[in-house]
Design a protein around this motif. Structure first.
Motif, PDB file in Angstrom:
ATOM      1  N   VAL A   1       0.987  -1.020   0.019  1.00  0.00           N
ATOM      2  CA  VAL A   1      -0.046  -0.040   0.072  1.00  0.00           C
ATOM      3  C   VAL A   1       0.956   1.146   0.068  1.00  0.00           C
ATOM      4  O   VAL A   1       1.783   1.334   0.964  1.00  0.00           O
ATOM      5  CB  VAL A   1      -1.054   0.281   1.128  1.00  0.00           C
ATOM      6  CG1 VAL A   1      -1.694   1.338   1.328  1.00  0.00           C
ATOM      7  CG2 VAL A   1      -1.917  -1.144   1.324  1.00  0.00           C
ATOM      8  N   ALA A   2       0.659   2.205  -0.973  1.00  0.00           N
ATOM      9  CA  ALA A   2       1.367   3.149  -0.980  1.00  0.00           C
ATOM     10  C   ALA A   2       0.519   4.383  -0.424  1.00  0.00           C
ATOM     11  O   ALA A   2       1.108   5.458   0.244  1.00  0.00           O
ATOM     12  CB  ALA A   2       1.869   3.829  -2.654  1.00  0.00           C
ATOM     13  N   VAL A   3      -0.707   4.806  -0.812  1.00  0.00           N
ATOM     14  CA  VAL A   3      -1.573   5.882  -0.416  1.00  0.00           C
ATOM     15  C   VAL A   3      -2.806   5.229  -0.099  1.00  0.00           C
ATOM     16  O   VAL A   3      -3.501   4.392  -0.626  1.00  0.00           O
ATOM     17  CB  VAL A   3      -1.547   6.698  -1.586  1.00  0.00           C
ATOM     18  CG1 VAL A   3      -2.326   8.065  -1.038  1.00  0.00           C
ATOM     19  CG2 VAL A   3      -0.295   7.254  -1.968  1.00  0.00           C
ATOM     20  N   VAL A   4      -3.496   5.857   1.175  1.00  0.00           N
ATOM     21  CA  VAL A   4      -4.812   5.377   1.382  1.00  0.00           C
ATOM     22  C   VAL A   4      -5.629   6.897   1.365  1.00  0.00           C
ATOM     23  O   VAL A   4      -5.075   7.678   2.381  1.00  0.00           O
ATOM     24  CB  VAL A   4      -5.043   4.865   2.677  1.00  0.00           C
ATOM     25  CG1 VAL A   4      -6.414   4.611   3.113  1.00  0.00           C
ATOM     26  CG2 VAL A   4      -4.164   3.483   2.510  1.00  0.00           C
ATOM     27  N   GLU A   5      -6.375   7.271   0.720  1.00  0.00           N
ATOM     28  CA  GLU A   5      -7.141   8.307   0.757  1.00  0.00           C
ATOM     29  C   GLU A   5      -8.790   8.332   0.817  1.00  0.00           C
ATOM     30  O   GLU A   5      -9.188   7.522   0.165  1.00  0.00           O
ATOM     31  CB  GLU A   5      -6.712   9.183  -0.509  1.00  0.00           C
ATOM     32  CG  GLU A   5      -7.675  10.470  -0.622  1.00  0.00           C
ATOM     33  CD  GLU A   5      -7.232  11.553  -1.803  1.00  0.00           C
ATOM     34  OE1 GLU A   5      -7.829  12.643  -2.008  1.00  0.00           O
ATOM     35  OE2 GLU A   5      -6.653  10.710  -2.778  1.00  0.00           O
ATOM     36  N   ASN A   6      -9.314   8.705   1.689  1.00  0.00           N
ATOM     37  CA  ASN A   6     -10.972   8.870   1.942  1.00  0.00           C
ATOM     38  C   ASN A   6     -11.293  10.098   0.962  1.00  0.00           C
ATOM     39  O   ASN A   6     -11.212  11.299   0.962  1.00  0.00           O
ATOM     40  CB  ASN A   6     -11.358   9.310   3.328  1.00  0.00           C
ATOM     41  CG  ASN A   6     -12.874   8.937   3.242  1.00  0.00           C
ATOM     42  OD1 ASN A   6     -13.672   9.389   2.267  1.00  0.00           O
ATOM     43  ND2 ASN A   6     -13.321   8.659   4.744  1.00  0.00           N
ATOM     44  N   ILE A   7     -12.112   9.537  -0.409  1.00  0.00           N
ATOM     45  CA  ILE A   7     -12.420  10.513  -1.386  1.00  0.00           C
ATOM     46  C   ILE A   7     -13.809  11.047  -1.451  1.00  0.00           C
ATOM     47  O   ILE A   7     -14.230  11.715  -2.285  1.00  0.00           O
ATOM     48  CB  ILE A   7     -11.858   9.768  -2.552  1.00  0.00           C
ATOM     49  CG1 ILE A   7     -12.898   8.430  -3.045  1.00  0.00           C
ATOM     50  CG2 ILE A   7     -10.447   9.855  -2.759  1.00  0.00           C
ATOM     51  CD1 ILE A   7     -12.572   7.948  -4.332  1.00  0.00           C
TER      52      ILE A   7
END
Length: 357
Positions: free
Chosen positions: A287-293
């Motif tokens: 996992v590189a990035v986790v974003e709540n969009i």
């Protein structure tokens, strides 16, 4: 019931619909009746018009339909909801097309044995296509009978109520003009004897309608509380470094038998960082990035849904496999550019719409 008045009203007021012949007395194609009546379950006529027209251009007969894939069927069903209907349509098409006669059965028992065809749809096919004296019963007819005869049985979906309403439906169908009576009642319920603000002055049956004569129309059918369930969840849009989106088949709350985005129930405001459930689908070391969009809202049957959407970007390319090692669920990695075409439900499309370009 004054069936003659009903027929005269219908001949003057029948709406032009793509599945309705201009000659109201002509038998119809059972395939067209089946498709239209299945689409009309839980769906407004105004919505079904265009869907039916597109469907019949792509699948003009049962042989063409039987030869296609589930993915293709879902593509033409997308937006109608209740996808089990589409899946059962394809199953029934294959059964009929592979049968000895390659034609629809003309007996209720045989029709009701086919996937997705219940008492109402079987009656509609037998009545409208084959002009048999077969009864139908849907919400429109229940409402009309309840008002006409002041039927106050609760609950409305009890066996006692069902038996009562079916008795009246069979009485209406006990005529060589059963096909006309059945369709006229459906039209009456849709356009005049509506759930709210019925147009009683335009009704051909008003002179014998007990609810109208007693000024009690709003009391029938007796109300039934619809229990709505709130469901909050999290949807994962997992994207590999080569811009592919993970689709999963099986094990999901609302879409157990079709490809969907991974999703699970979760508390509100509990999506900071990578949720533990993501470990079921990916190697978290990648996992590189986790974003709540964002958040979207959606309704499925009695469920009032609100979902947070997490966009999880991986540092690795999409693996070449079609099963998840931890769950044995079938998976597929879809090109991000093809995702909106691949997913055949508005639930996933609402989540994907939150993706940044």
């Amino acid at each position: 019931m004054d069936c003659k008045k009903l027929r005269n009203w219908f001949r003057k007021n029948a709406a032009e619909l793509p599945w309705r012949l201009s000659d109201l007395d002509a038998p119809r194609d059972p395939y067209a009746v089946w498709i239209s009546e299945t689409m009309l379950q839980q769906t407004q006529v105004s919505t079904v018009r265009d869907y039916f027209t597109r469907w019949m251009k792509r699948f003009p007969d049962i042989e063409t339909l039987a030869a296609t894939t589930e993915e293709e069927v879902f593509k033409y069903w997308q937006g109608l909801g209740y996808y089990s209907r589409a899946r059962n349509i394809l199953k029934t098409a294959k059964i009929v097309a592979e049968g000895a006669t390659q034609k629809f059965p003309q007996a209720r028992k045989e029709l009701e044995a086919l996937p997705g065809i219940g008492a109402y749809t079987a009656g509609a096919i037998l009545s409208l296509a084959f002009h048999q004296q077969e009864a139908i019963l849907d919400g429109n007819l229940v409402r009309i009978f309840s008002r006409l005869y002041a039927i106050g049985i609760l609950p409305v979906d009890s066996k006692e109520a069902a038996d009562t309403y079916w008795d009246y439906a069979r009485e209406v169908a006990d005529s060589p003009k059963a096909y006309m009576h059945n369709e006229a009642l459906m039209e009456l319920g849709r356009t005049v004897c509506k759930v709210k603000n019925p147009e009683c002055t335009s009704c051909p049956l008003r002179d014998t309608c007990r609810a109208h004569l007693e000024n009690r129309t709003a009391e029938f059918p007796p109300s039934k509380k619809h229990i709505q369930k709130d469901w909050h969840g999290t949807v994962l849009i997992i994207e590999s470094s080569d811009h592919k989106i993970l689709a999963i088949h099986g094990g999901q709350k609302f879409f157990k038998n079709q490809f969907t985005l991974p999703h699970f129930e979760s508390p509100r405001s509990a999506t900071a960082g990578l949720p533990a459930q993501a470990e079921s689908y990916i190697n978290t070391d990648h996992v590189a990035v986790v974003e709540n969009i964002g958040i979207f809202k959606h309704n499925i049957t009695i469920h009032k849904i609100e979902c947070d959407v997490l966009h999880i970007k991986l540092s690795s390319k999409a693996p070449v496999r079609n099963k998840l090692a931890k769950t044995a669920h079938e998976i597929q990695w879809i090109e991000r550019s093809d995702a909106t075409e691949f997913f055949a439900n508005s639930f996933c499309l609402k989540a994907l719409a939150l993706l940044k370009p």
